[in-house]
Write a protein that holds these residues in place. Structure first.
Motif, PDB file in Angstrom:
ATOM      1  N   ILE A 203      47.325  45.922  42.840  1.00  0.00           N
ATOM      2  CA  ILE A 203      46.243  47.050  42.695  1.00  0.00           C
ATOM      3  C   ILE A 203      45.064  46.714  43.910  1.00  0.00           C
ATOM      4  N   PHE A 204      44.562  45.295  43.517  1.00  0.00           N
ATOM      5  CA  PHE A 204      43.243  45.056  44.417  1.00  0.00           C
ATOM      6  C   PHE A 204      43.455  45.289  45.979  1.00  0.00           C
ATOM      7  N   THR A 205      44.396  44.981  46.720  1.00  0.00           N
ATOM      8  CA  THR A 205      44.463  45.175  47.946  1.00  0.00           C
ATOM      9  C   THR A 205      44.812  46.558  48.190  1.00  0.00           C
ATOM     10  N   LYS A 206      45.380  47.341  47.432  1.00  0.00           N
ATOM     11  CA  LYS A 206      45.742  48.754  47.367  1.00  0.00           C
ATOM     12  C   LYS A 206      44.605  49.645  47.408  1.00  0.00           C
ATOM     13  N   ILE A 207      43.587  49.403  46.264  1.00  0.00           N
ATOM     14  CA  ILE A 207      42.145  50.437  46.117  1.00  0.00           C
ATOM     15  C   ILE A 207      41.457  49.889  47.014  1.00  0.00           C
ATOM     16  N   ASN A 208      41.308  48.925  47.663  1.00  0.00           N
ATOM     17  CA  ASN A 208      40.349  48.317  48.397  1.00  0.00           C
ATOM     18  C   ASN A 208      40.703  48.662  50.016  1.00  0.00           C
ATOM     19  N   LYS A 209      39.719  49.158  50.792  1.00  0.00           N
ATOM     20  CA  LYS A 209      39.902  49.297  52.278  1.00  0.00           C
ATOM     21  C   LYS A 209      39.836  47.790  53.051  1.00  0.00           C
ATOM     22  N   VAL A 210      40.360  47.574  54.003  1.00  0.00           N
ATOM     23  CA  VAL A 210      40.329  45.873  54.520  1.00  0.00           C
ATOM     24  C   VAL A 210      38.674  45.862  54.760  1.00  0.00           C
TER      25      VAL A 210
ATOM     26  N   SER B 231      47.688  35.145  45.799  1.00  0.00           N
ATOM     27  CA  SER B 231      47.423  35.249  44.433  1.00  0.00           C
ATOM     28  C   SER B 231      46.319  36.236  44.011  1.00  0.00           C
ATOM     29  N   THR B 232      45.395  35.965  44.939  1.00  0.00           N
ATOM     30  CA  THR B 232      44.139  36.579  44.612  1.00  0.00           C
ATOM     31  C   THR B 232      44.221  38.156  44.465  1.00  0.00           C
ATOM     32  N   SER B 233      45.147  38.624  45.245  1.00  0.00           N
ATOM     33  CA  SER B 233      45.447  40.330  45.156  1.00  0.00           C
ATOM     34  C   SER B 233      45.995  40.606  43.814  1.00  0.00           C
ATOM     35  N   ILE B 234      46.734  39.789  43.134  1.00  0.00           N
ATOM     36  CA  ILE B 234      47.105  40.084  41.717  1.00  0.00           C
ATOM     37  C   ILE B 234      46.343  39.247  40.812  1.00  0.00           C
ATOM     38  N   THR B 235      45.613  38.850  40.941  1.00  0.00           N
ATOM     39  CA  THR B 235      44.908  37.982  39.712  1.00  0.00           C
ATOM     40  C   THR B 235      44.253  39.243  38.798  1.00  0.00           C
TER      41      THR B 235
ATOM     42  N   GLN C 118      34.640  40.350  34.162  1.00  0.00           N
ATOM     43  CA  GLN C 118      35.544  40.836  34.847  1.00  0.00           C
ATOM     44  C   GLN C 118      34.986  41.360  36.179  1.00  0.00           C
ATOM     45  N   LEU C 119      35.814  41.073  37.311  1.00  0.00           N
ATOM     46  CA  LEU C 119      35.442  41.672  38.539  1.00  0.00           C
ATOM     47  C   LEU C 119      36.492  42.087  39.491  1.00  0.00           C
ATOM     48  N   ASP C 120      36.214  42.461  40.470  1.00  0.00           N
ATOM     49  CA  ASP C 120      37.279  42.748  41.432  1.00  0.00           C
ATOM     50  C   ASP C 120      37.661  41.627  42.518  1.00  0.00           C
ATOM     51  N   PRO C 121      38.789  40.941  42.391  1.00  0.00           N
ATOM     52  CA  PRO C 121      38.899  39.754  42.904  1.00  0.00           C
ATOM     53  C   PRO C 121      38.668  39.739  44.774  1.00  0.00           C
ATOM     54  N   TYR C 122      39.387  41.009  45.129  1.00  0.00           N
ATOM     55  CA  TYR C 122      39.355  41.254  46.691  1.00  0.00           C
ATOM     56  C   TYR C 122      37.856  41.431  47.043  1.00  0.00           C
ATOM     57  N   GLU C 123      37.091  42.103  46.333  1.00  0.00           N
ATOM     58  CA  GLU C 123      35.805  42.185  46.914  1.00  0.00           C
ATOM     59  C   GLU C 123      35.003  41.087  46.516  1.00  0.00           C
ATOM     60  N   TYR C 124      35.110  40.456  45.362  1.00  0.00           N
ATOM     61  CA  TYR C 124      34.427  39.295  45.135  1.00  0.00           C
ATOM     62  C   TYR C 124      34.735  38.121  46.290  1.00  0.00           C
ATOM     63  N   THR C 125      35.918  38.012  46.822  1.00  0.00           N
ATOM     64  CA  THR C 125      36.263  37.034  47.861  1.00  0.00           C
ATOM     65  C   THR C 125      35.595  37.493  49.147  1.00  0.00           C
ATOM     66  N   HIS C 126      35.556  38.567  49.633  1.00  0.00           N
ATOM     67  CA  HIS C 126      34.879  39.131  50.445  1.00  0.00           C
ATOM     68  C   HIS C 126      33.223  38.863  50.492  1.00  0.00           C
ATOM     69  N   GLN C 127      32.687  39.089  49.514  1.00  0.00           N
ATOM     70  CA  GLN C 127      31.420  39.041  49.166  1.00  0.00           C
ATOM     71  C   GLN C 127      30.907  37.391  49.388  1.00  0.00           C
ATOM     72  N   LEU C 128      31.790  36.829  48.746  1.00  0.00           N
ATOM     73  CA  LEU C 128      31.320  35.211  48.873  1.00  0.00           C
ATOM     74  C   LEU C 128      31.458  34.807  50.428  1.00  0.00           C
ATOM     75  N   LEU C 129      32.462  35.281  51.075  1.00  0.00           N
ATOM     76  CA  LEU C 129      32.502  34.919  52.413  1.00  0.00           C
ATOM     77  C   LEU C 129      31.384  35.457  53.211  1.00  0.00           C
ATOM     78  N   ASP C 130      30.956  36.477  53.106  1.00  0.00           N
ATOM     79  CA  ASP C 130      29.901  37.112  53.869  1.00  0.00           C
ATOM     80  C   ASP C 130      28.503  36.497  53.374  1.00  0.00           C
ATOM     81  N   VAL C 131      28.348  36.160  52.265  1.00  0.00           N
ATOM     82  CA  VAL C 131      27.220  35.155  51.984  1.00  0.00           C
ATOM     83  C   VAL C 131      27.241  33.819  52.566  1.00  0.00           C
TER      84      VAL C 131
ATOM     85  N   THR D  57      39.959  46.562  31.357  1.00  0.00           N
ATOM     86  CA  THR D  57      39.846  47.672  31.723  1.00  0.00           C
ATOM     87  C   THR D  57      39.292  47.522  32.985  1.00  0.00           C
ATOM     88  N   THR D  58      39.049  48.756  33.859  1.00  0.00           N
ATOM     89  CA  THR D  58      38.244  48.658  35.246  1.00  0.00           C
ATOM     90  C   THR D  58      37.112  49.604  35.414  1.00  0.00           C
ATOM     91  N   ASP D  59      36.417  49.398  36.439  1.00  0.00           N
ATOM     92  CA  ASP D  59      35.288  50.178  36.489  1.00  0.00           C
ATOM     93  C   ASP D  59      35.573  51.729  36.487  1.00  0.00           C
TER      94      ASP D  59
END
Ligand SMILES: Cc1cc2nc3c(=O)[nH]c(=O)nc-3n(C[C@H](O)[C@H](O)[C@H](O)COP(=O)(O)OP(=O)(O)OC[C@H]3O[C@@H](n4cnc5c(N)ncnc54)[C@H](O)[C@@H]3O)c2cc1C
Length: 405
Positions: free
Chosen positions: A11-18, A68-72, A181-194, A287-289
């Motif tokens: 789900i997480f790599t499918k619902i998010n754009k790169v 695994s981050t895309s499926i956690t 809970q959070l979206d792991p794909y977006e969280y990973t990218h936010q961490l890297l941006d920061v 659940t998700t947002d």
């Protein structure tokens, strides 16, 4: 040849754009710390090292957050895979309680991060429920409740009489503010941006092929032959460690997940909290947002089953029926995503953080167990201190060689 850890339609790599793509390494470089693996663990390490003003580089063999981050499922909760009494076979009750408290500390850390940098990863603080629908497990639930309550953790006991859920519950431990809970794909990218703003360097499509260990440094050879010299290398490659150690870190299973289409209401799902049942192997629900349900579990041995698509279909169907039975008032449950992947939990349910016993400049940060993301936070905090020779006394709980005879 190791089998891939991610199968199906995550789900997480499918619902998010790169979000962003990083360059691959095209020169020899030097740094203080080289982090191998650009999943959520690598990104968390990158954040803590950069925050501590330590030069760090992430080397990712494929794409950021696609392992695994895309499926956690990204249920963040302090409790472990098994209950405290069961874990006494492998560790002490004091250690279990300490790890519960460390989990709560890691939850606070994520909350602080969100407060400081904004919520760009659908973070939500949550209550949690551990429950059983089996009469003979009521005593076990009561005991788990007592252990946590006596440790000063905010919990309530739920029984058939005060059950606010539509699911068949005989007993449960309700954790107040015990999760997120959070979206792991977006969280990973936010961490890297920061972290990139604080000096972290990230290279995608850069595989670590070999590491040579010197007295005070390591030399890393990457896929196109470029070298990285570092004082320490940290392996954050999730469930792929064979290239760096022969160590067996625990039993590998496949865990199955489904994510539904958005549903209209959550009738019977009190406060949309995080839920885990007491089955063995256990199932987990969130659940998700955008009002989906994610359900997971049904674990089986990895090596004999990961390629078995017929079995995967059966498991997805079991999970679907399971949520329909738990929440009969939610009428529009339909599956949107089905995926599965490798998972490892250790005997005491804790991850592995710290030095390799044979090479002092080789460190590990492996978030094994259901709390992988919280363990990675603890790893980031403890290892960035260790680099400055400050030893966190709780690091011993996560020692790589703690089960060696
Ligand atoms: C289905 C499932 C559900 C889960 N649910 C939860 C949960 O609810 N809560 C929780 O906290 N944890 C959960 N976990 C555990 C959690 O997912 C993991 O701890 C975490 O996602 C793993 O992230 P990682 O960054 O360690 O690994 P990965 O995301 O796999 O990242 C490792 C990266 O290393 C890269 N790599 C590998 N070898 C090399 C190399 N030689 N050179 C360069 N790069 C390399 C890979 O390409 C990969 O991107 C779950 C795990 C699974 C599988």
């Amino acid at each position: 040849m190791p089998l891939e850890n991610v199968h199906g339609d995550p789900i997480f790599t499918k619902i998010n754009k790169v979000k962003k793509q990083y360059e691959y390494l095209t020169e020899d470089i030097e740094t203080d710390v080289a982090i191998v693996g650009g999943g959520v663990t690598g990104a968390i390490l990158g954040y803590y090292f950069s925050k501590a003003n330590i030069h760090a580089v992430i080397l990712e063999k494929e794409r950021i957050a696609h392992g695994s981050t895309s499926i956690t499922t990204s249920l963040l909760q302090y409790e472990l895979d098994s209950n405290a009494r069961e874990l006494e076979e492998y560790t002490t009750l004091d250690n279990v309680i300490t790890s519960y408290k460390l989990g709560l500390k890691a939850l606070d850390e994520i909350e602080q991060f969100i407060k400081e940098y904004g919520n760009k990863c659908k973070y939500e603080k949550k209550d949690t429920l551990l429950y059983t629908s089996k009469e003979y497990e009521v005593k076990e639930m009561k005991e788990e409740y007592e252990i946590r309550k006596n440790a000063g953790i905010d919990v309530k006991y739920i029984s058939e009489e005060n059950n606010p859920f539509s699911l068949d519950l005989k007993a449960g431990v309700y954790g107040v503010n015990a999760g997120a809970q959070l979206d792991p794909y977006e969280y990973t990218h936010q961490l890297l941006d920061v972290s990139c703003n604080m000096g972290l360097k990230v290279y995608e499509n850069t595989e670590v092929m070999e590491i040579a260990y010197g007295k005070d440094e390591v030399e890393i050879i990457t896929s196109f032959g470029y070298k990285v010299k570092a004082k320490k290398v940290i392996i954050a490659t999730g469930y792929n460690t064979q290239r760096f150690t022969k160590r067996n870190f625990g039993m590998k299973t496949v865990t199955y997940n489904i994510a539904t289409k958005p549903v209209k209401s959550f009738d019977g799902w009190f406060n949309k909290i995080l839920i885990r049942d007491n089955c063995d192997p256990y199932n987990y629900f969130r659940t998700t947002d955008d009002n989906r349900i994610i359900a997971g579990g049904e674990d089986v041995d990895f090596y004999t089953n990961i390629e078995n698509e017929k079995l995967a279909k059966e498991k997805y169907s079991i999970l679907l029926n399971r949520i329909k039975n738990m929440f009969p008032n939610i009428k529009d449950i339909e599956v949107d995503y089905e995926y599965c992947g490798g998972f490892i939990s250790s005997q005491d349910n804790l991850g592995y953080i710290g030095e390799d016993p044979n090479h002092k400049n080789l460190w590990f940060c492996l978030g094994y167990g259901a709390n992988g993301i919280l363990f990675a936070i603890l790893g980031g905090m403890m290892l960035s201190k260790l680099y400055k020779n400050e030893i966190d006394e709780n690091l011993k709980l996560f020692k790589v060689d703690r089960f060696d005879k």
